[in-house]
Design a protein around this motif. Sequence first.
Motif, short mmCIF file in Angstrom:
data_model
loop_
_atom_site.label_atom_id
_atom_site.label_comp_id
_atom_site.label_asym_id
_atom_site.label_seq_id
_atom_site.Cartn_x
_atom_site.Cartn_y
_atom_site.Cartn_z
N UNK A 223 10.84 -2.00 6.58
CA UNK A 223 9.44 -1.87 6.14
C UNK A 223 8.93 -0.46 6.30
N UNK A 224 9.23 0.18 7.44
CA UNK A 224 8.80 1.56 7.67
C UNK A 224 9.46 2.50 6.66
N UNK A 225 10.76 2.29 6.40
CA UNK A 225 11.47 3.15 5.45
C UNK A 225 10.88 3.04 4.05
N UNK A 226 10.55 1.83 3.63
CA UNK A 226 9.96 1.65 2.30
C UNK A 226 8.60 2.33 2.22
N UNK A 227 7.78 2.16 3.27
CA UNK A 227 6.44 2.77 3.27
C UNK A 227 6.53 4.29 3.23
N UNK A 228 7.45 4.87 4.02
CA UNK A 228 7.60 6.33 4.02
C UNK A 228 8.14 6.84 2.68
N UNK A 229 9.05 6.06 2.08
CA UNK A 229 9.57 6.44 0.77
C UNK A 229 8.45 6.48 -0.27
N UNK A 230 7.56 5.50 -0.24
CA UNK A 230 6.45 5.48 -1.19
C UNK A 230 5.51 6.66 -0.97
N UNK A 231 5.31 7.06 0.30
CA UNK A 231 4.48 8.22 0.58
C UNK A 231 5.11 9.49 0.00
N UNK A 232 6.41 9.65 0.21
CA UNK A 232 7.10 10.83 -0.33
C UNK A 232 7.04 10.84 -1.85
N UNK B 147 0.23 7.11 7.46
CA UNK B 147 1.30 7.11 8.45
C UNK B 147 1.14 5.94 9.42
N UNK B 148 -0.09 5.69 9.85
CA UNK B 148 -0.33 4.57 10.76
C UNK B 148 0.01 3.25 10.08
N UNK B 149 -0.34 3.13 8.80
CA UNK B 149 -0.03 1.89 8.08
C UNK B 149 1.47 1.74 7.88
N UNK B 150 2.18 2.87 7.70
CA UNK B 150 3.63 2.79 7.56
C UNK B 150 4.29 2.32 8.85
#
Length: 206
Positions: A23-32, A105-108
């Motif tokens: 879940x964290x990896x997907x969220x960070x990928x979407x941010x990038x 970042x907090x949501x990720x």
Amino acid sequence: VAETTTTEPINLNVIAWIIYGIGVAIALFLMIYQFLAIRRLEKTGEIIRNVPLVIRAADDISSFSFFGTIYVGHNSTDEDVESIMIHEYSHIRHNHSAERVAMEFLRALSWWNPFVWIMQRRLVEVHEFEADAEVLKRGYDVNIYIATILKSILGYSPDIANGLRDSLTQKRFKMMTRKTSSRYALLRTLAIVPMLAGLLCAFSFT
């Protein structure tokens, strides 16, 4: 003698950490991905003003700002750009982009926590209320400004940026017609409640 085979017990903690990491990896990928998309708009767009920096995108986008740059759609009229600039420049002056990035970042990191999603939505609403007030203080007609917002419903607008179409609700339009000096301070205070609840939930699990 019949041999008995034993199976290893399933480690639920490991499975939970794997799901959390995905879940964290997907969220960070979407941010990038959103960072790169904004960068592409900057490269392919046309600079129409320097202070503040305003870029007319080559694509049909919903107007938004990200840190010190304002992005408008290629179909935006000069009248729309003026009100959009006041709205988005309010986001720039109040450093709303930094708050949005920190919130993302907090949501990720706490994507599983519903209170974090509620807090993020409330923060966006407060940002938009403040920016709307800046436009109306300049003397822009409420109905014309609302029509400008309605034009921005369609088009690309990254979640990590401050978009003009964010929080496009009836509540936001009602806030434009009210004159209460302390309503924004009250909204910021109320936004602390879900934030504290989310932090408690985030750190209460062992």
